[in-house]
Design a protein around this motif. Structure first.
Motif, PDB file in Angstrom:
ATOM      1  N   LEU A  46      -6.402  -4.596  -9.663  1.00  0.00           N
ATOM      2  CA  LEU A  46      -6.872  -3.284 -10.121  1.00  0.00           C
ATOM      3  C   LEU A  46      -8.389  -3.228 -10.122  1.00  0.00           C
ATOM      4  O   LEU A  46      -9.063  -4.225 -10.380  1.00  0.00           O
ATOM      5  CB  LEU A  46      -6.371  -2.996 -11.537  1.00  0.00           C
ATOM      6  N   THR A  47      -8.920  -2.053  -9.866  1.00  0.00           N
ATOM      7  CA  THR A  47     -10.368  -1.840  -9.974  1.00  0.00           C
ATOM      8  C   THR A  47     -10.734  -1.777 -11.453  1.00  0.00           C
ATOM      9  O   THR A  47      -9.861  -1.602 -12.322  1.00  0.00           O
ATOM     10  CB  THR A  47     -10.788  -0.528  -9.302  1.00  0.00           C
ATOM     11  N   SER A  48     -12.010  -1.871 -11.742  1.00  0.00           N
ATOM     12  CA  SER A  48     -12.435  -1.764 -13.148  1.00  0.00           C
ATOM     13  C   SER A  48     -12.100  -0.387 -13.713  1.00  0.00           C
ATOM     14  O   SER A  48     -11.724  -0.261 -14.881  1.00  0.00           O
ATOM     15  CB  SER A  48     -13.920  -2.085 -13.305  1.00  0.00           C
ATOM     16  N   GLY A  49     -12.198   0.650 -12.900  1.00  0.00           N
ATOM     17  CA  GLY A  49     -11.836   1.995 -13.341  1.00  0.00           C
ATOM     18  C   GLY A  49     -10.357   2.101 -13.674  1.00  0.00           C
ATOM     19  O   GLY A  49      -9.969   2.735 -14.658  1.00  0.00           O
ATOM     20  N   GLU A  50      -9.525   1.464 -12.847  1.00  0.00           N
ATOM     21  CA  GLU A  50      -8.087   1.475 -13.108  1.00  0.00           C
ATOM     22  C   GLU A  50      -7.755   0.689 -14.377  1.00  0.00           C
ATOM     23  O   GLU A  50      -6.883   1.090 -15.153  1.00  0.00           O
ATOM     24  CB  GLU A  50      -7.326   0.908 -11.907  1.00  0.00           C
ATOM     25  N   LEU A  89       9.505   1.316 -13.448  1.00  0.00           N
ATOM     26  CA  LEU A  89      10.277   2.412 -12.855  1.00  0.00           C
ATOM     27  C   LEU A  89       9.562   3.152 -11.732  1.00  0.00           C
ATOM     28  O   LEU A  89      10.215   3.749 -10.883  1.00  0.00           O
ATOM     29  CB  LEU A  89      10.693   3.418 -13.941  1.00  0.00           C
ATOM     30  N   PHE A  90       8.226   3.139 -11.732  1.00  0.00           N
ATOM     31  CA  PHE A  90       7.474   3.852 -10.704  1.00  0.00           C
ATOM     32  C   PHE A  90       7.371   3.005  -9.445  1.00  0.00           C
ATOM     33  O   PHE A  90       7.315   1.782  -9.496  1.00  0.00           O
ATOM     34  CB  PHE A  90       6.057   4.170 -11.193  1.00  0.00           C
ATOM     35  N   SER A  91       7.289   3.686  -8.314  1.00  0.00           N
ATOM     36  CA  SER A  91       7.029   2.997  -7.047  1.00  0.00           C
ATOM     37  C   SER A  91       5.552   2.596  -7.008  1.00  0.00           C
ATOM     38  O   SER A  91       4.737   3.129  -7.770  1.00  0.00           O
ATOM     39  CB  SER A  91       7.331   3.928  -5.876  1.00  0.00           C
ATOM     40  N   PRO A  92       5.185   1.691  -6.099  1.00  0.00           N
ATOM     41  CA  PRO A  92       3.760   1.339  -5.980  1.00  0.00           C
ATOM     42  C   PRO A  92       2.867   2.562  -5.740  1.00  0.00           C
ATOM     43  O   PRO A  92       1.791   2.663  -6.334  1.00  0.00           O
ATOM     44  CB  PRO A  92       3.737   0.370  -4.804  1.00  0.00           C
ATOM     45  N   THR A  96      -0.117   3.888  -8.271  1.00  0.00           N
ATOM     46  CA  THR A  96      -1.485   4.116  -7.804  1.00  0.00           C
ATOM     47  C   THR A  96      -1.939   5.526  -8.164  1.00  0.00           C
ATOM     48  O   THR A  96      -3.058   5.722  -8.652  1.00  0.00           O
ATOM     49  CB  THR A  96      -1.588   3.869  -6.288  1.00  0.00           C
ATOM     50  N   ALA A  97      -1.080   6.503  -7.957  1.00  0.00           N
ATOM     51  CA  ALA A  97      -1.415   7.899  -8.297  1.00  0.00           C
ATOM     52  C   ALA A  97      -1.566   8.062  -9.803  1.00  0.00           C
ATOM     53  O   ALA A  97      -2.470   8.761 -10.282  1.00  0.00           O
ATOM     54  CB  ALA A  97      -0.342   8.839  -7.769  1.00  0.00           C
ATOM     55  N   ALA A 130      -5.238  12.769 -16.001  1.00  0.00           N
ATOM     56  CA  ALA A 130      -4.395  13.635 -16.827  1.00  0.00           C
ATOM     57  C   ALA A 130      -2.932  13.198 -16.849  1.00  0.00           C
ATOM     58  O   ALA A 130      -2.151  13.721 -17.625  1.00  0.00           O
ATOM     59  CB  ALA A 130      -4.475  15.075 -16.296  1.00  0.00           C
ATOM     60  N   ALA A 131      -2.574  12.228 -16.025  1.00  0.00           N
ATOM     61  CA  ALA A 131      -1.177  11.792 -15.954  1.00  0.00           C
ATOM     62  C   ALA A 131      -0.781  11.033 -17.208  1.00  0.00           C
ATOM     63  O   ALA A 131      -1.597  10.381 -17.840  1.00  0.00           O
ATOM     64  CB  ALA A 131      -0.972  10.918 -14.736  1.00  0.00           C
ATOM     65  N   CYS A 132       0.479  11.143 -17.541  1.00  0.00           N
ATOM     66  CA  CYS A 132       1.023  10.403 -18.682  1.00  0.00           C
ATOM     67  C   CYS A 132       1.875   9.292 -18.164  1.00  0.00           C
ATOM     68  O   CYS A 132       2.392   8.486 -18.697  1.00  0.00           O
ATOM     69  CB  CYS A 132       1.823  11.314 -19.577  1.00  0.00           C
TER      70      CYS A 132
END
Length: 103
Positions: free
Chosen positions: A61-65, A87-90, A94-95, A101-103
């Motif tokens: 992961l980047t520092s921002g991530e 549960l999420f795909s790669p 990433t998104a 704003a994503a939860c």
């Protein structure tokens, strides 16, 4: 000074117990130690999640991530991060990390 003297004489625990029996506030050092322990646990938790998320998306992961991950952990808790990482795909992970704003 009392804390240092008690610690040097291996009587710190006895002093803290006596203060508790007398309904006195804990020594400031206790608060600082607890704060330090909490910070250490938080850092370890973030490192673990960053590694798990990185493995799922196939890169570090980047520092921002990592910052987003930390804020989301604080806001939504471990259960939500567990759901996302399992549960999420790669591409969805990433998104999710890229969208503030994503939860």
């Amino acid at each position: 000074m009392a804390v240092v003297a008690a610690a040097m004489r291996k009587r710190y625990d006895a002093m803290v117990a006596a203060m508790e029996r007398a309904h006195l506030e804990p020594v400031i050092i206790e608060d600082l130690v607890k704060f330090g322990e909490d910070r250490g646990e938080d850092r370890a938790c973030i490192r673990i999640y960053a590694r798990l998320f990185g493995r799922r998306i196939g890169r570090t992961l980047t520092s921002g991530e990592r910052d987003v991950l930390m804020r989301r952990l604080e806001a939504f808790g471990e259960e939500r991060l567990d759901d996302v990482v399992t549960l999420f795909s790669p591409a969805e992970i990433t998104a999710w990390l890229a969208d503030p704003a994503a939860c």
